[in-house]
Scaffold this active site. Sequence first.
Site, short mmCIF file in Angstrom:
data_model
loop_
_atom_site.label_atom_id
_atom_site.label_comp_id
_atom_site.label_asym_id
_atom_site.label_seq_id
_atom_site.Cartn_x
_atom_site.Cartn_y
_atom_site.Cartn_z
N HIS A 74 9.34 -20.27 -27.48
CA HIS A 74 9.21 -19.72 -28.83
C HIS A 74 8.46 -18.39 -28.79
CE1 HIS A 74 9.43 -23.97 -30.77
NE2 HIS A 74 10.62 -23.46 -30.57
N GLU B 209 1.76 -26.17 -32.07
CA GLU B 209 1.82 -25.72 -30.68
C GLU B 209 0.90 -24.52 -30.52
OE1 GLU B 209 6.07 -25.19 -30.53
OE2 GLU B 209 5.93 -23.05 -30.89
#
Lengths: 389, 300
Positions: free
Chosen positions: B253, B215
């Site tokens: 995150h 990511e």
Amino acid sequence: MKIHEYQAKEIFKKYGLPVPRGIVAHNAHEAECAAKELGTPVVVVKAQVHAGGRGKAGGVKLAKSPEEAGKIAAEMIGSRLRTYQNPEGLPINCVLIEEGVNIDKEFYVGLTLDREVSRPVFMVSAAGGMEIEEIAKTNPELIIKEHVDPAIGLLPYQARKIAFKIGLTDRKLISQFVKILMTLSKMYFELDASLIEINPLVKTKEDNFICLDAKIDFDDNALYRHPDIQELEDTTQIDPLELEAKKWDLNYVRLDGNIGCMVNGAGLAMATMDTIKFFGGEPANFLDVGGTATVERVAAAFKLLLSDPKVKAIFVNIFGGIVRCDRIAGGIIEAAKQVELDRPLIVRLEGTNVELGRKMLEESGLNIIPAKDMADGAQKAVKAAKGEL
Amino acid sequence: MSILINKNTKVVVQGLTGKEGSFHAKQCLDYGTQIVAGVTPGKGGMTWTDDEGKYKVPVFNTVEEAVKETGADASLIFVPPAFAADAIMEAADAGIKLIVCITEGIPVNDMVKVKRALEGTGVRYVGPNCPGVITPEECKMGIMPGHIFKKGRVGIVSRSGTLTYEAAYQLTSRGIGQSTVIGIGGDPVPGTTHREAVEMFNCDPETDAIVLIGEIGGTMEEEAAEYIKECVDKPVVAYIAGVTAPPGRRMGHAGAIISGGKGDAKSKMEALKAAGAYVCNTPAEIGEMVEKALKERGLL
């Protein structure tokens, strides 16, 4: 967490770092009085917002008299400052009135985590004041880097190395510079900062260093051990929808599109946005409802998505792992009843007990458009947002 | 063979008596994981049992004691964020060589210090803020739903929990099993990186292909791409989340943020493509792409 410049400078002062004399003002009168009190021929009026690039956006202005300072403050306070970092603008609730400084040379000093080596790194450049991100792209060699060993902190020789590389020769200045860097390193660890930036650090014509600007970002995960810093939070600088999301412990970021997304897991939430985009749509947000997806949280998430008038369709994408799909379906049905859904709802469920979950959605009597997988759901959401479904 | 864990792995659970620890320990035990001990300071001497009374696990005050009494060789950590770094260090000090830390929300500086302290010690730690590690049908050290995994020869490494499940589920639905699945977690300072996981899979004779799920944020995927280019002949299928993420905004995150012009999805995808990986546009393509890659190499 971000704080204002004037708050960062208070912290700098406590650590003995040199900052200009300054007074916070909340209205024109206070600004005028502050300028008088400072008594320098020129004062600087600085808008206090949580955004960089203030200078270019007109958020930093010189005033040659207390009256002028008052006038500038009156214009700034109550308006919104739009910067390249924040095009929507942030409200200016107060300004910092600071004494003028005789600038001879400007430097950039930054300290943040270098993820490649898992250590904090100092970034220092003699080309301060300008947009440092631009320099990093075009002339990376102009930025001097030095990593900090977390077990021992920055050592004086490292600070000296930087001092010589940026061309300092005067012994007094070198010693001032070393002290500033050593203090920043100490601050970074003691306060659990995630970024400390001085842009610019100024060498005055009187041959002293002074921190003309100050920026400190803090690690949210570590705020529990710094209640005094937590108190500095200014929620007017945060998007109201994001603030509401925070109350429910939802991870929400507002974007520009028209398809509202509700997903469990940050990675899957990003992937859902990407998939929507891939099929020609625009996501309205990032939203991670987390692993548990209870009725209360799903309902709060629905309310949040529906309160954004740009949202034309909602795509719920859930992978039920430990939490079974039937329970998630129950949550969606209950929440959808509570909030009176007035826009198309596309639901993709996968994982444990998925058959039961899908059946519950079907039999709920709610106007839910089922999707067999992520790609199918994204395509349906794109169509629904265009009014084609 | 698999990597990191197998049916012989003896697990100590730090934070076993807590709510999270208890719930997930039972799930791991149901899966067949050998949990031989628990550690909760101050509760040493008691015996933990699950809500159905099916399992009994001795609890110790320290990891040192747990290791001495039970021969535990891996630790699974569920302790709260404020105490998690300390827990990792305690496990390492007790001689544990594999530590999996599930805890989310640990201060970054704590992990910077842990990383520094464990450098060169030979301790492998995975996480924090991760779903854990699973070697299907042998050992589950984590919070992932066990039944979506199947024993086989594809290794998966991922920064995201639900995307890991998505990928594993697609593979399992196609009858393709996994050797080991590692969730390295979404924090900015992970114990195990993409590159390290890919390297382990590359050296594992029972892993035929590797799925890498990344990511935005950091440069871990680029580092893995460099290694893949130089050393990996096994097919690698990659997906990177966050093409649509705007710079400067943290996407859930702590580690998923594009900053300083670094870490955007496109440059990661390009690096992986240049390294010869099969790069998926959407996660929905992962299963299909793995099947294609395996067939092309005559592995399926």
